[in-house]
Design a protein around this motif. Structure first.
Motif, PDB file in Angstrom:
ATOM      1  N   ASP A 153       0.819  -1.211   0.000  1.00 46.93           N
ATOM      2  CA  ASP A 153       0.000   0.000   0.000  1.00 46.93           C
ATOM      3  C   ASP A 153       0.854   1.264   0.000  1.00 46.93           C
ATOM      4  O   ASP A 153       0.439   2.299  -0.489  1.00 46.93           O
ATOM      5  CB  ASP A 153      -0.937   0.025   1.210  1.00 46.93           C
ATOM      6  CG  ASP A 153      -2.061  -0.986   1.072  1.00 46.93           C
ATOM      7  OD1 ASP A 153      -2.418  -1.326  -0.067  1.00 46.93           O
ATOM      8  OD2 ASP A 153      -2.569  -1.444   2.113  1.00 46.93           O
ATOM      9  N   LYS A 154       2.029   1.186   0.597  1.00 46.26           N
ATOM     10  CA  LYS A 154       2.940   2.328   0.638  1.00 46.26           C
ATOM     11  C   LYS A 154       4.188   1.987  -0.161  1.00 46.26           C
ATOM     12  O   LYS A 154       4.615   0.849  -0.189  1.00 46.26           O
ATOM     13  CB  LYS A 154       3.315   2.669   2.078  1.00 46.26           C
ATOM     14  CG  LYS A 154       2.140   3.141   2.894  1.00 46.26           C
ATOM     15  CD  LYS A 154       2.552   3.536   4.275  1.00 46.26           C
ATOM     16  CE  LYS A 154       1.322   4.040   5.035  1.00 46.26           C
ATOM     17  NZ  LYS A 154       1.657   4.448   6.379  1.00 46.26           N
ATOM     18  N   GLY A 155       4.748   2.978  -0.797  1.00 47.08           N
ATOM     19  CA  GLY A 155       5.954   2.736  -1.576  1.00 47.08           C
ATOM     20  C   GLY A 155       5.640   2.569  -3.049  1.00 47.08           C
ATOM     21  O   GLY A 155       4.581   2.950  -3.535  1.00 47.08           O
ATOM     22  N   ILE A 156       6.574   1.950  -3.732  1.00 44.43           N
ATOM     23  CA  ILE A 156       6.474   1.777  -5.183  1.00 44.43           C
ATOM     24  C   ILE A 156       6.321   0.301  -5.498  1.00 44.43           C
ATOM     25  O   ILE A 156       7.063  -0.529  -4.985  1.00 44.43           O
ATOM     26  CB  ILE A 156       7.727   2.340  -5.877  1.00 44.43           C
ATOM     27  CG1 ILE A 156       7.819   3.838  -5.623  1.00 44.43           C
ATOM     28  CG2 ILE A 156       7.690   2.038  -7.370  1.00 44.43           C
ATOM     29  CD1 ILE A 156       9.108   4.460  -6.098  1.00 44.43           C
ATOM     30  N   ASN A 157       5.358  -0.001  -6.350  1.00 40.60           N
ATOM     31  CA  ASN A 157       5.140  -1.366  -6.822  1.00 40.60           C
ATOM     32  C   ASN A 157       5.468  -1.398  -8.306  1.00 40.60           C
ATOM     33  O   ASN A 157       4.923  -0.606  -9.079  1.00 40.60           O
ATOM     34  CB  ASN A 157       3.683  -1.788  -6.613  1.00 40.60           C
ATOM     35  CG  ASN A 157       3.343  -1.938  -5.153  1.00 40.60           C
ATOM     36  OD1 ASN A 157       3.675  -2.930  -4.548  1.00 40.60           O
ATOM     37  ND2 ASN A 157       2.699  -0.933  -4.584  1.00 40.60           N
ATOM     38  N   LEU A 158       6.324  -2.299  -8.708  1.00 41.31           N
ATOM     39  CA  LEU A 158       6.708  -2.458 -10.096  1.00 41.31           C
ATOM     40  C   LEU A 158       6.054  -3.730 -10.605  1.00 41.31           C
ATOM     41  O   LEU A 158       6.291  -4.813 -10.060  1.00 41.31           O
ATOM     42  CB  LEU A 158       8.236  -2.551 -10.201  1.00 41.31           C
ATOM     43  CG  LEU A 158       8.841  -2.672 -11.573  1.00 41.31           C
ATOM     44  CD1 LEU A 158       8.550  -1.423 -12.390  1.00 41.31           C
ATOM     45  CD2 LEU A 158      10.343  -2.873 -11.456  1.00 41.31           C
TER      46      LEU A 158
ATOM     47  N   ALA B 221      -3.663   2.511  -7.080  1.00 44.85           N
ATOM     48  CA  ALA B 221      -2.521   3.203  -6.489  1.00 44.85           C
ATOM     49  C   ALA B 221      -2.793   4.695  -6.588  1.00 44.85           C
ATOM     50  O   ALA B 221      -3.622   5.139  -7.389  1.00 44.85           O
ATOM     51  CB  ALA B 221      -1.236   2.839  -7.226  1.00 44.85           C
ATOM     52  N   ASP B 222      -2.101   5.477  -5.782  1.00 44.69           N
ATOM     53  CA  ASP B 222      -2.277   6.922  -5.871  1.00 44.69           C
ATOM     54  C   ASP B 222      -1.903   7.424  -7.264  1.00 44.69           C
ATOM     55  O   ASP B 222      -2.631   8.194  -7.881  1.00 44.69           O
ATOM     56  CB  ASP B 222      -1.431   7.630  -4.813  1.00 44.69           C
ATOM     57  CG  ASP B 222      -1.975   7.417  -3.409  1.00 44.69           C
ATOM     58  OD1 ASP B 222      -3.192   7.192  -3.271  1.00 44.69           O
ATOM     59  OD2 ASP B 222      -1.180   7.479  -2.457  1.00 44.69           O
ATOM     60  N   TYR B 223      -0.752   6.970  -7.758  1.00 43.83           N
ATOM     61  CA  TYR B 223      -0.274   7.364  -9.087  1.00 43.83           C
ATOM     62  C   TYR B 223       0.202   6.130  -9.830  1.00 43.83           C
ATOM     63  O   TYR B 223       0.740   5.203  -9.235  1.00 43.83           O
ATOM     64  CB  TYR B 223       0.888   8.359  -8.985  1.00 43.83           C
ATOM     65  CG  TYR B 223       0.461   9.668  -8.387  1.00 43.83           C
ATOM     66  CD1 TYR B 223      -0.088  10.676  -9.174  1.00 43.83           C
ATOM     67  CD2 TYR B 223       0.589   9.901  -7.020  1.00 43.83           C
ATOM     68  CE1 TYR B 223      -0.499  11.870  -8.622  1.00 43.83           C
ATOM     69  CE2 TYR B 223       0.177  11.092  -6.460  1.00 43.83           C
ATOM     70  CZ  TYR B 223      -0.359  12.075  -7.261  1.00 43.83           C
ATOM     71  OH  TYR B 223      -0.773  13.245  -6.712  1.00 43.83           O
TER      72      TYR B 223
ATOM     73  N   ARG C 252      -6.004   2.485 -13.037  1.00 44.77           N
ATOM     74  CA  ARG C 252      -5.485   2.057 -11.731  1.00 44.77           C
ATOM     75  C   ARG C 252      -5.105   3.244 -10.853  1.00 44.77           C
ATOM     76  O   ARG C 252      -5.023   3.125  -9.646  1.00 44.77           O
ATOM     77  CB  ARG C 252      -4.247   1.156 -11.861  1.00 44.77           C
ATOM     78  CG  ARG C 252      -4.401  -0.102 -12.692  1.00 44.77           C
ATOM     79  CD  ARG C 252      -5.461  -1.045 -12.189  1.00 44.77           C
ATOM     80  NE  ARG C 252      -6.713  -0.766 -12.896  1.00 44.77           N
ATOM     81  CZ  ARG C 252      -7.899  -1.187 -12.532  1.00 44.77           C
ATOM     82  NH1 ARG C 252      -8.057  -1.917 -11.466  1.00 44.77           N
ATOM     83  NH2 ARG C 252      -8.970  -0.885 -13.215  1.00 44.77           N
ATOM     84  N   GLY C 253      -4.841   4.413 -11.450  1.00 45.11           N
ATOM     85  CA  GLY C 253      -4.367   5.566 -10.689  1.00 45.11           C
ATOM     86  C   GLY C 253      -5.501   6.393 -10.107  1.00 45.11           C
ATOM     87  O   GLY C 253      -6.358   6.863 -10.845  1.00 45.11           O
ATOM     88  N   LYS C 254      -5.500   6.574  -8.768  1.00 44.74           N
ATOM     89  CA  LYS C 254      -6.541   7.368  -8.112  1.00 44.74           C
ATOM     90  C   LYS C 254      -6.311   8.870  -8.300  1.00 44.74           C
ATOM     91  O   LYS C 254      -7.259   9.625  -8.459  1.00 44.74           O
ATOM     92  CB  LYS C 254      -6.591   7.043  -6.617  1.00 44.74           C
ATOM     93  CG  LYS C 254      -7.036   5.627  -6.320  1.00 44.74           C
ATOM     94  CD  LYS C 254      -7.204   5.392  -4.843  1.00 44.74           C
ATOM     95  CE  LYS C 254      -5.864   5.041  -4.225  1.00 44.74           C
ATOM     96  NZ  LYS C 254      -5.959   4.650  -2.803  1.00 44.74           N
ATOM     97  N   ASN C 255      -5.066   9.313  -8.266  1.00 45.76           N
ATOM     98  CA  ASN C 255      -4.755  10.744  -8.336  1.00 45.76           C
ATOM     99  C   ASN C 255      -4.098  11.176  -9.641  1.00 45.76           C
ATOM    100  O   ASN C 255      -4.057  12.361  -9.936  1.00 45.76           O
ATOM    101  CB  ASN C 255      -3.850  11.147  -7.162  1.00 45.76           C
ATOM    102  CG  ASN C 255      -4.512  10.896  -5.830  1.00 45.76           C
ATOM    103  OD1 ASN C 255      -5.712  11.077  -5.685  1.00 45.76           O
ATOM    104  ND2 ASN C 255      -3.729  10.458  -4.865  1.00 45.76           N
TER     105      ASN C 255
END
Length: 128
Positions: free
Chosen positions: A21-26, A37-39, A72-75
């Motif tokens: 939930d936090k950080g970067i997912n590749l 994800a947020d972005y 997928r991006g919320k923001n």
């Protein structure tokens, strides 16, 4: 080297890691289904990569895959494409090779942005 970086990134993409939930997912677009994800940063929206039509795929199926990625991006969603790259930089093996034009004298490949980008109803900005 760039090849070692690509191998390392490929290893992380192929491993079955839990979504953080936090950080970067590749991950691949396929692995992002059902997640948010947020972005989101979509890399490689280049004709011959996305869409990549090969036996068993359709243009509509590839369009749905792009839809999955951009929803997928919320923001915010950032889409990147490559117009050219030098011979030997990265290994391009699962693409429609006919979509890439080699310039043998300059030792570069030229590509076009994915046609899906022009279908999006978003502001498109070129950075360079």
């Amino acid at each position: 080297s760039i090849e070692n970086i690509i191998k390392l990134l490929s290893k992380y993409i192929e491993e079955a890691l839990e979504f953080q939930d936090k950080g970067i997912n590749l991950m691949t677009i396929h692995k992002s289904k059902g997640l948010e994800a947020d972005y989101v940063f979509l890399m490689g929206a280049t004709d011959g990569v996305l869409p990549m039509i090969r036996p068993g795929t359709t243009m509509e199926g590839q369009r749905r895959l792009m839809y999955v990625a951009i929803t997928r991006g919320k923001n915010g969603v950032f889409v990147s494409t490559s117009a050219q790259w030098k011979f030997g930089e990265g290994q391009v093996h699962k693409v429609e090779k006919g979509k890439f034009k080699p310039d043998w004298k300059k030792k570069v490949y030229y590509a076009s942005a994915s046609p899906f980008i022009s279908e999006l109803d978003y502001e498109v900005k070129e950075s360079f």
